[in-house]
Design an enzyme around this catalytic site. Structure first.
Site, short mmCIF file in Angstrom:
data_model
loop_
_atom_site.label_atom_id
_atom_site.label_comp_id
_atom_site.label_asym_id
_atom_site.label_seq_id
_atom_site.Cartn_x
_atom_site.Cartn_y
_atom_site.Cartn_z
N GLU A 299 40.37 16.67 -29.55
CA GLU A 299 41.25 17.16 -30.62
C GLU A 299 40.46 18.00 -31.62
O GLU A 299 40.92 19.05 -32.07
CB GLU A 299 41.90 15.97 -31.33
CG GLU A 299 42.92 16.34 -32.37
CD GLU A 299 43.58 15.13 -33.02
OE1 GLU A 299 44.44 15.34 -33.90
OE2 GLU A 299 43.23 13.99 -32.67
N GLU B 277 39.32 6.60 -26.56
CA GLU B 277 39.96 7.32 -27.65
C GLU B 277 38.97 8.21 -28.39
O GLU B 277 39.35 9.25 -28.93
CB GLU B 277 40.62 6.34 -28.61
CG GLU B 277 41.83 6.90 -29.32
CD GLU B 277 42.92 7.38 -28.37
OE1 GLU B 277 43.69 8.28 -28.76
OE2 GLU B 277 43.00 6.86 -27.23
N HIS C 57 41.65 8.48 -39.43
CA HIS C 57 42.33 9.09 -38.29
C HIS C 57 41.99 8.37 -36.99
O HIS C 57 42.87 8.15 -36.14
CB HIS C 57 41.94 10.57 -38.21
CG HIS C 57 42.48 11.27 -37.01
ND1 HIS C 57 41.70 11.57 -35.91
CD2 HIS C 57 43.73 11.73 -36.71
CE1 HIS C 57 42.43 12.18 -35.01
NE2 HIS C 57 43.67 12.29 -35.46
N GLU D 230 44.03 5.26 -36.83
CA GLU D 230 45.42 5.55 -36.46
C GLU D 230 45.56 5.65 -34.94
O GLU D 230 46.49 5.12 -34.34
CB GLU D 230 45.86 6.85 -37.13
CG GLU D 230 47.19 7.40 -36.65
CD GLU D 230 47.15 8.90 -36.39
OE1 GLU D 230 47.62 9.32 -35.32
OE2 GLU D 230 46.64 9.64 -37.26
N HIS D 231 44.60 6.33 -34.28
CA HIS D 231 44.63 6.43 -32.82
C HIS D 231 44.49 5.06 -32.16
O HIS D 231 45.20 4.76 -31.20
CB HIS D 231 43.49 7.34 -32.35
CG HIS D 231 43.83 8.79 -32.34
ND1 HIS D 231 43.86 9.55 -31.20
CD2 HIS D 231 44.16 9.63 -33.35
CE1 HIS D 231 44.18 10.80 -31.50
NE2 HIS D 231 44.36 10.88 -32.80
#
Length: 420
Positions: free
Chosen positions: A127, A120, A47, A50-51
């Protein structure tokens, strides 16, 4: 409409479906690597990667990536699941080469700039915090963990904050080396696309990649178990799961029809008995999810602390009844809902592109739509009852409870009601 599949010499696969009459296209790269391909110390890195794809490449800054697509009115995004990571865009027909170039760039040429990693990292930690403040998200993560304890398939996709806080540039680059080999990449495109042009563009962008031995996911084993946590919330969140077929299992369609009849809509058994007749909850549903080698039929409801025991008892009673008296009418209704959902979704090029990629990942081919519909139509009432009977007989289950759940029955008590 025609589906075409091509494989480059290095194993990279290209699948397209032209949809006459459309002026736009959906396309992307689907990577057959996700959360279940992570080692324990890597949990959350798929994940994170992906960011980072959108945070700059050797050719474009993060702003230039966004501007390249949005300047032509397009849309670009990505997601990570337990078995796949996807990078995709929607653009007008004339901008397909641009979109493919941008997607190839973010997949093949990320720079993993140290300052961008830190930015990020903060975004992902926020998140994670947002998910922890969402009880219905938390309870499903816990359910997955209870079903597959101490396994990659049971860990969260976002990963724990302490892991995310420690990932380095080398960690990100290492996961790419392990899992982003050309044989694990699928280029899928649907809508206003020309197969030959897509192949030509893909050969130029991806043909020079060298395939390598890639990390593989360890087989999953549904163990079951319970996790609960008391918290002062307005609702008690109840999630129950049983093992069901994986997506390569011939009985997957029977499991999906069973879940739909049990709790897939307003006419379903759980909705009618527990919400409509008794008023015990606002939200209750059942669904059948599948992975390569396993699956889960999941039931979720949110209710009050006082009504949770009754809701749980009624849920187990409906499970027992469904194994005995599921009717042909219910099966036919669920079948119609399943086929309609499939066919309506295919009106969208984005849905078609994702479906093509998933079918190629599963079967290394794209079965004809008529083949899929025929398999759905072939499911009998006896097949559906057999799925229900298997849950009742096996009784292996996972339970997650969150909120004011001190009075909720434990998993053993619920399993005992199935055996009665």
């Amino acid at each position: 409409m025609s589906v075409e599949l091509h494989r480059l010499p290095n194993g990279f696969r290209i699948v397209t479906e032209a949809m006459p009459g459309l002026q736009s296209a959906a396309l992307g790269i689907w990577v057959t690597a996700g959360g279940r391909h992570e080692r324990p110390e890597q949990n959350g890195i798929a994940h994170f990667l992906e960011h980072m794809a959108f945070k700059g490449t050797k050719r474009r800054s993060a702003l230039e990536i966004a501007e390249a697509i949005e300047d032509v009115g397009g849309y670009i995004n990505a997601y990570t699941s337990r078995e796949m990571t996807a990078y995709y865009a929607r653009v007008l027909e004339a901008d397909v080469p641009l979109a493919l170039d941008v997607i190839a760039d973010i997949v093949l040429n990320p720079v993993f700039d140290a300052s961008e990693i830190e930015v990020e990292r903060g975004v992902i930690l926020q998140e994670i915090g947002q998910v922890l403040d969402s009880p219905d998200d938390v309870v499903f993560d816990w359910l997955q963990e209870a079903a597959y304890p101490e396994q990659a398939l049971g860990r969260t996709i976002l990963g724990p904050a302490e892991r995310v806080s420690a990932f380095s540039r080398d960690d990100l680059a290492g996961f790419v080396r392990e899992h982003y080999a050309p044989s694990q990449l699928i280029l899928s495109a649907a809508g206003a696309v020309d197969h030959d042009e897509i192949v030509r563009l893909a050969e130029a962008l991806f043909g020079g990649m060298t395939d390598a031995v890639s990390g593989i996911a360890t087989p999953a084993s549904f163990a079951g178990g319970e996790r609960r946590q008391l918290r002062d919330l307005e609702q008690a969140h109840f999630a129950l799961a049983f093992e069901s077929p994986g997506y390569r299992d011939a009985s997957i369609y029977a499991a999906q029809i069973y879940a739909s009849a049990l709790g897939g809509g307003m006419s379903s058994r759980l909705f009618q008995e527990i919400r409509e007749k008794r008023g015990l909850c606002y939200s209750i549903f059942a669904q059948a999810g599948a992975y390569a080698d396993t699956g889960m039929i999941t039931i979720y409801a949110g209710t009050s602390e006082e009504q949770l025991p009754e809701l749980a008892d009624l849920t187990m009673a409906e499970l027992t009844r469904a194994a005995e008296d599921m009717t042909p009418t219910e099966v036919e209704r669920a079948r119609a809902q399943m086929k309609a959902g499939l066919l309506m979704g295919l009106e969208s090029p984005s849905t078609r592109a994702e479906r093509l990629a998933r079918l190629v990942a599963i079967w290394d081919r794209v079965p004809e739509l008529e083949e899929t519909v025929a398999r759905i139509d072939a499911v009998t009432t006896e097949d559906v009852r057999a799925i229900g009977a298997g849950l009742v007989t096996d009784r292996k289950a996972a339970l997650a409870l969150y909120g004011p759940v001190s009075g909720a029955p434990d998993l053993a008590a619920l399993q005992g009601k199935l055996a009665a």
